[in-house]
Design an enzyme around this catalytic site. Structure first.
Site, PDB file in Angstrom:
ATOM      1  N   LYS A  71      12.859  11.912 -45.849  1.00 29.75           N
ATOM      2  CA  LYS A  71      11.558  11.835 -45.184  1.00 29.75           C
ATOM      3  C   LYS A  71      11.175  10.404 -44.770  1.00 29.75           C
ATOM      4  CE  LYS A  71      10.276  15.069 -44.344  1.00 29.75           C
ATOM      5  NZ  LYS A  71      10.970  15.904 -43.322  1.00 29.75           N
ATOM      6  N   GLY A  72      12.161   9.531 -44.746  1.00 27.29           N
ATOM      7  CA  GLY A  72      11.877   8.153 -44.329  1.00 27.29           C
ATOM      8  C   GLY A  72      11.899   7.978 -42.820  1.00 27.29           C
ATOM      9  N   GLY A  73      12.647   8.882 -42.147  1.00 29.13           N
ATOM     10  CA  GLY A  73      12.862   8.742 -40.701  1.00 29.13           C
ATOM     11  C   GLY A  73      14.353   8.692 -40.402  1.00 29.13           C
ATOM     12  N   THR A  74      15.143   9.282 -41.306  1.00 31.01           N
ATOM     13  CA  THR A  74      16.604   9.201 -41.190  1.00 31.01           C
ATOM     14  C   THR A  74      17.135   9.944 -39.962  1.00 31.01           C
ATOM     15  OG1 THR A  74      16.802  11.091 -42.698  1.00 31.01           O
ATOM     16  CG2 THR A  74      16.956   8.907 -43.682  1.00 31.01           C
ATOM     17  N   ARG A 152       9.969   4.072 -46.305  1.00 32.04           N
ATOM     18  CA  ARG A 152       8.630   4.368 -45.807  1.00 32.04           C
ATOM     19  C   ARG A 152       7.681   4.263 -46.992  1.00 32.04           C
ATOM     20  NH1 ARG A 152       7.544  10.501 -43.522  1.00 32.04           N
ATOM     21  NH2 ARG A 152       5.513  10.162 -42.571  1.00 32.04           N
ATOM     22  N   SER A 160       4.859  13.757 -47.464  1.00 34.10           N
ATOM     23  CA  SER A 160       5.719  14.365 -46.452  1.00 34.10           C
ATOM     24  C   SER A 160       6.730  15.316 -47.113  1.00 34.10           C
ATOM     25  CB  SER A 160       6.448  13.256 -45.683  1.00 34.10           C
ATOM     26  OG  SER A 160       7.451  13.783 -44.880  1.00 34.10           O
ATOM     27  N   LYS A 277      10.081  17.493 -37.900  1.00 35.52           N
ATOM     28  CA  LYS A 277       9.933  16.032 -37.956  1.00 35.52           C
ATOM     29  C   LYS A 277       8.620  15.669 -37.271  1.00 35.52           C
ATOM     30  CE  LYS A 277      14.063  15.956 -39.613  1.00 35.52           C
ATOM     31  NZ  LYS A 277      14.323  15.711 -41.028  1.00 35.52           N
ATOM     32  N   GLY A 278       7.698  15.141 -38.082  1.00 34.44           N
ATOM     33  CA  GLY A 278       6.387  14.809 -37.549  1.00 34.44           C
ATOM     34  C   GLY A 278       5.391  15.926 -37.792  1.00 34.44           C
ATOM     35  N   HIS A 281       0.524  16.568 -42.294  1.00 36.85           N
ATOM     36  CA  HIS A 281       0.617  16.577 -43.760  1.00 36.85           C
ATOM     37  C   HIS A 281      -0.537  17.343 -44.404  1.00 36.85           C
ATOM     38  CE1 HIS A 281       3.182  12.632 -43.859  1.00 36.85           C
ATOM     39  NE2 HIS A 281       3.794  13.651 -43.302  1.00 36.85           N
TER      40      HIS A 281
HETATM   41  P1  A3P Z   1       6.784  13.576 -41.215  1.00 33.49           P
HETATM   42  O1  A3P Z   1       7.279  14.920 -40.802  1.00 33.49           O
HETATM   43  O2  A3P Z   1       6.218  13.521 -42.560  1.00 33.49           O
HETATM   44  O3  A3P Z   1       5.869  12.935 -40.207  1.00 33.49           O
HETATM   45  P2  A3P Z   1      13.631  12.410 -42.165  1.00 33.49           P
HETATM   46  O4  A3P Z   1      14.299  12.613 -40.865  1.00 33.49           O
HETATM   47  O5  A3P Z   1      14.245  11.328 -42.999  1.00 33.49           O
HETATM   48  O6  A3P Z   1      13.435  13.704 -42.909  1.00 33.49           O
HETATM   49  O7  A3P Z   1      12.177  11.862 -41.871  1.00 33.49           O
HETATM   50  C1  A3P Z   1      11.197  12.633 -41.239  1.00 33.49           C
HETATM   51  C2  A3P Z   1      10.126  11.694 -40.770  1.00 33.49           C
HETATM   52  O8  A3P Z   1      10.604  10.924 -39.662  1.00 33.49           O
HETATM   53  C3  A3P Z   1       8.895  12.383 -40.228  1.00 33.49           C
HETATM   54  O9  A3P Z   1       8.059  12.607 -41.310  1.00 33.49           O
HETATM   55  C4  A3P Z   1       8.344  11.361 -39.230  1.00 33.49           C
HETATM   56  O10 A3P Z   1       7.192  10.699 -39.683  1.00 33.49           O
HETATM   57  C5  A3P Z   1       9.464  10.331 -39.098  1.00 33.49           C
HETATM   58  N1  A3P Z   1       9.783   9.929 -37.739  1.00 33.49           N
HETATM   59  C6  A3P Z   1      10.119   8.669 -37.385  1.00 33.49           C
HETATM   60  N2  A3P Z   1      10.345   8.603 -36.078  1.00 33.49           N
HETATM   61  C7  A3P Z   1      10.150   9.843 -35.581  1.00 33.49           C
HETATM   62  C8  A3P Z   1      10.226  10.394 -34.268  1.00 33.49           C
HETATM   63  N3  A3P Z   1      10.550   9.636 -33.224  1.00 33.49           N
HETATM   64  N4  A3P Z   1       9.952  11.713 -34.118  1.00 33.49           N
HETATM   65  C9  A3P Z   1       9.617  12.473 -35.184  1.00 33.49           C
HETATM   66  N5  A3P Z   1       9.526  12.002 -36.455  1.00 33.49           N
HETATM   67  C10 A3P Z   1       9.796  10.700 -36.652  1.00 33.49           C
END
Ligand code: A3P
EC number: 2.8.2.-
Length: 314
Positions: A71-74, A152, A160, A277-278, A281
């Site tokens: 959930k960091g933005g991987t 994050r 998240s 993703k996004g 919350h």
């Molecule tokens: P949230 O859904 O809590 O907002 P991961 O891919 O490690 O699971 O991380 C998911 C998180 O990536 C999302 O958490 C979101 O905040 C973040 N994120 C960063 N850049 C993004 C993008 N361009 N589009 C969507 N989510 C993004």
């Protein structure tokens, strides 16, 4: 040539390689004892002739890994970096160094996309960062592996993480019930995974027993949203790649509320990450957030000191 075509016209593989390559004509024997410190046994299978001269495409072990954090933005980092012509990435998470290690390196290598010598191979599995055995296992594959960690604010990350679990299992206890052993005394339950993952320094100390800090690159999950090109510029530098991914590749999608990738006109729609993703919350009371910020503060400070960067999570 229009703007987008001009951007994508640059996306052709270059000739130099930023990593020491595993020789193309070496194979790996079965890993009979996966946890042995010796690592896989290399075995020559040709008489010294270059395999790559016969077939330049091959499955290579990864030179770089996105090891965390969940959930960091991987996913964003993986999807952004893989538009680079010198990068080939596995789209799914192989979980080799945590769940599938017994399958051996040949299995792992077989999952990798085929690459040219000029390209690097990348995979991402965010649970590696918190897996005790992962650093040792990865260093036994190659001690020159480059490691990317997307971090994050641990409080937002925990919310998240919980939001994701709740979307799959609506009957779980509330966030507050899981986060505290005793909420009136503010005793945080650090054994709950969603809390534990965010104690970054504890996990990092384990990695630093096997890798130098210079082999690790920390991406700010917050800046990845506000300045994706800047963050991806630093990722490209770290991987020894030419800075090809720039602000020309991104636009801010108002409906999604996040940056998305532009696509050349010929390839259809612009690309945003998927619905998971996004997410919006779950609402958490301010007081609870402050208690958690307080809990994480000493861990964050130590983490910032160790990596030499302040991620400004206060
Ligand atoms: P949230 O859904 O809590 O907002 P991961 O891919 O490690 O699971 O991380 C998911 C998180 O990536 C999302 O958490 C979101 O905040 C973040 N994120 C960063 N850049 C993004 C993008 N361009 N589009 C969507 N989510 C993004």
């Amino acid at each position: 040539m229009n703007g987008n075509s001009a951007i994508y016209a640059q996306l052709v593989p270059s000739t130099s390689h930023p990593f020491p390559r595993m020789p193309a004509c070496l194979t790996f024997g079965p890993v009979s004892s996966p946890d042995s410190d010796r690592g896989p046994k290399e075995e020559e299978v040709s008489d010294g002739k270059s395999c790559s001269a016969l077939n330049p495409w091959r499955h290579g072990l990864p030179n770089a890994l996105i090891v965390g954090v969940k959930k960091g933005g991987t996913r964003a980092v993986l999807e952004f970096i893989r538009i680079h012509p010198d990068v080939r990435a596995l789209g799914t998470e192989p979980h080799f160094f945590d769940r599938n290690y017994d399958r051996g390196l040949d299995w792992y290598r077989g999952l990798m996309p085929r690459t040219l010598d000029s390209q690097i191979t990348l995979e991402k599995t965010p649970s590696y960062f918190v897996t005790r055995e992962a650093p040792r296992r990865i260093s036994s594959m190659s001690h020159v592996t480059k490691l990317i960690v997307v971090v994050r604010n641990p409080v937002t990350r925990a919310i998240s993480d919980y939001t994701q679990t709740l979307s799959k299992k609506p009957d779980i206890p509330t966030f507050e019930e899981l986060a505290f052993k005793n909420s009136s005394l503010g005793v945080v339950d650090s054994s709950w995974n969603a809390i534990r993952i965010g104690m970054y320094i504890l996990h990092l100390e384990n990695w630093l027993q096997y890798f130098r800090l210079s082999q690790m690159h920390f991406v700010s999950g917050e800046r990845l949203i506000t300045d994706p090109a800047g963050e991806m510029g630093r990722v490209q530098d770290f991987l020894g790649l030419k800075r090809i991914i720039t602000d020309k590749h991104f636009y801010f999608n108002r409906t999604k509320g996040f940056p998305c990738l532009k696509k050349p006109e010929s390839s259809g729609q612009p690309r945003c990450l998927g619905k998971s993703k996004g997410r919006t919350h779950v609402q958490i009371e301010r007081e609870v957030i402050e208690q958690l910020q307080e809990f994480y503060r000493p861990f964050n400070i130590k983490f910032f000191e160790t990596v030499g960067q302040d991620f400004k999570w206060d």
